[in-house]
Design an enzyme around this catalytic site. Structure first.
Site, PDB file in Angstrom:
ATOM      1  N   ALA A  95      10.986   4.744  26.978  1.00  0.00           N
ATOM      2  CA  ALA A  95       9.612   5.093  26.628  1.00  0.00           C
ATOM      3  C   ALA A  95       9.525   5.963  25.372  1.00  0.00           C
ATOM      4  O   ALA A  95       8.494   6.015  24.725  1.00  0.00           O
ATOM      5  CB  ALA A  95       8.939   5.823  27.793  1.00  0.00           C
ATOM      6  N   LYS A  96      10.605   6.674  25.051  1.00  0.00           N
ATOM      7  CA  LYS A  96      10.682   7.524  23.862  1.00  0.00           C
ATOM      8  C   LYS A  96       9.500   8.485  23.762  1.00  0.00           C
ATOM      9  O   LYS A  96       8.910   8.685  22.691  1.00  0.00           O
ATOM     10  CB  LYS A  96      10.812   6.682  22.593  1.00  0.00           C
ATOM     11  CG  LYS A  96      12.064   5.797  22.576  1.00  0.00           C
ATOM     12  CD  LYS A  96      12.176   5.014  21.291  1.00  0.00           C
ATOM     13  CE  LYS A  96      13.435   4.170  21.257  1.00  0.00           C
ATOM     14  NZ  LYS A  96      13.386   3.027  22.214  1.00  0.00           N
ATOM     15  N   ARG A  97       9.156   9.095  24.879  1.00  0.00           N
ATOM     16  CA  ARG A  97       8.029  10.030  24.904  1.00  0.00           C
ATOM     17  C   ARG A  97       8.374  11.317  24.164  1.00  0.00           C
ATOM     18  O   ARG A  97       9.533  11.740  24.141  1.00  0.00           O
ATOM     19  CB  ARG A  97       7.656  10.359  26.347  1.00  0.00           C
ATOM     20  CG  ARG A  97       7.266   9.175  27.223  1.00  0.00           C
ATOM     21  CD  ARG A  97       6.114   8.380  26.663  1.00  0.00           C
ATOM     22  NE  ARG A  97       5.530   7.485  27.649  1.00  0.00           N
ATOM     23  CZ  ARG A  97       4.810   6.421  27.331  1.00  0.00           C
ATOM     24  NH1 ARG A  97       4.594   6.111  26.076  1.00  0.00           N
ATOM     25  NH2 ARG A  97       4.301   5.659  28.289  1.00  0.00           N
TER      26      ARG A  97
END
Length: 271
Positions: A95-97
């Site tokens: 998700a690379k939040r």
């Protein structure tokens, strides 16, 4: 309950595999039989998972490929299916939040409470307080972007900070300050094997999620030799499109399984 790190270590040894199968479903590339099916994304990915599970030690669904098609519920179903049918193979939600603490708390709930992922990828650009909320979820893994596989990653990741490239600073912070609970891993791209070696020297046995060996052209031998630990593990070497779309005909499931098997064997040849 086993932690993500414990589950991953067990999976490496029981499957004899460092392969992470990336799940990036694009319906336009699906076999024609999936046209107009409301459950196409779930069913396609489920078949890929079941076919490749004997050769993989983890799975990595990329959330954007589900959300773009309003298929978040199918992502929930898919992760539940992996946990039910292939227990012991961890799921990393890609998700690379990266956001301020209060928002990060909600992203963490999304990843771990809604989707039931075992780990999630996060962006460290906003510092430790944007990562800390994920660490409050006991036993869950948090995989921090460090040296990414895309060419543009060098725009920022090679900027000098305290006399070293930024990606090395991220690696040092992760290893020396942020990993107090032992939940962290790092993303380091296979397209930069020299940097993999540098990161490994900084972080010891911390798990490295390594994308880029399939369609992006990363060198398997160089990747394995640069990133393996003394135990011959320590890596989640990801391949997505080269496995998902290995076959174009009716044998697409068998082709995906063969591609996963061949990739595992290529990796193991250099351990």
């Amino acid at each position: 309950m086993s932690t993500f790190i414990q589950t991953l270590d067990h999976a490496w040894h029981t499957t004899n595999s460092l392969l992470c199968v990336g799940l990036d479903p694009e319906p336009s590339k699906f076999p024609g039989a999936y046209a107009n099916r409301s459950d196409a994304i779930f069913d396609f990915c489920k078949k890929i998972v079941d076919a490749t599970a004997p050769y993989a030690s983890s799975f990595k669904p990329q959330i954007a490929y589900f959300a773009a098609h309003r298929a978040e519920e199918q992502l929930e179903q898919l992760i539940a299916h992996i946990h039910l049918k292939h227990p012991g193979l961890p799921v990393i939600l890609d998700a690379k939040r990266g956001d301020i603490g209060s928002t990060a708390e909600q992203y963490a709930r999304e990843a771990f409470d809604r989707y039931r992922a075992d780990a999630v990828t996060v962006n460290p650009y906003m510092g430790f307080d944007s990562i800390e909320p994920y660490l409050e979820h006991e036993g869950k893994g948090v995989i921090v972007l460090c040296r990414t596989s895309n060419p543009g990653g060098s725009d920022l990741q090679f900027l000098e900070t305290a006399g070293r490239p930024l990606y090395q600073t991220v690696a040092r912070l992760a290893a020396e300050k942020w990993n107090a609970k032992g939940q962290l891993g790092l993303v380091v791209g296979a397209t930069f094997p020299k940097e993999i070696e540098v990161v490994r020297s900084i972080v010891g046995d911390m798990p490295l999620l390594i994308p880029g060996i399939g369609a992006q052209g990363g060198d398997v031998e160089a990747t394995v030799k640069a990133g393996r630990t003394a135990a011959g593990t320590g890596m989640l070497i990801n391949s997505s499109r080269a496995i998902l779309y290995a076959g174009k005909g009716d044998d697409w499931v068998e082709a995906a399984a063969q591609a996963a098997k061949d990739t595992r064997e290529r990796i193991n040849a250099f351990l």
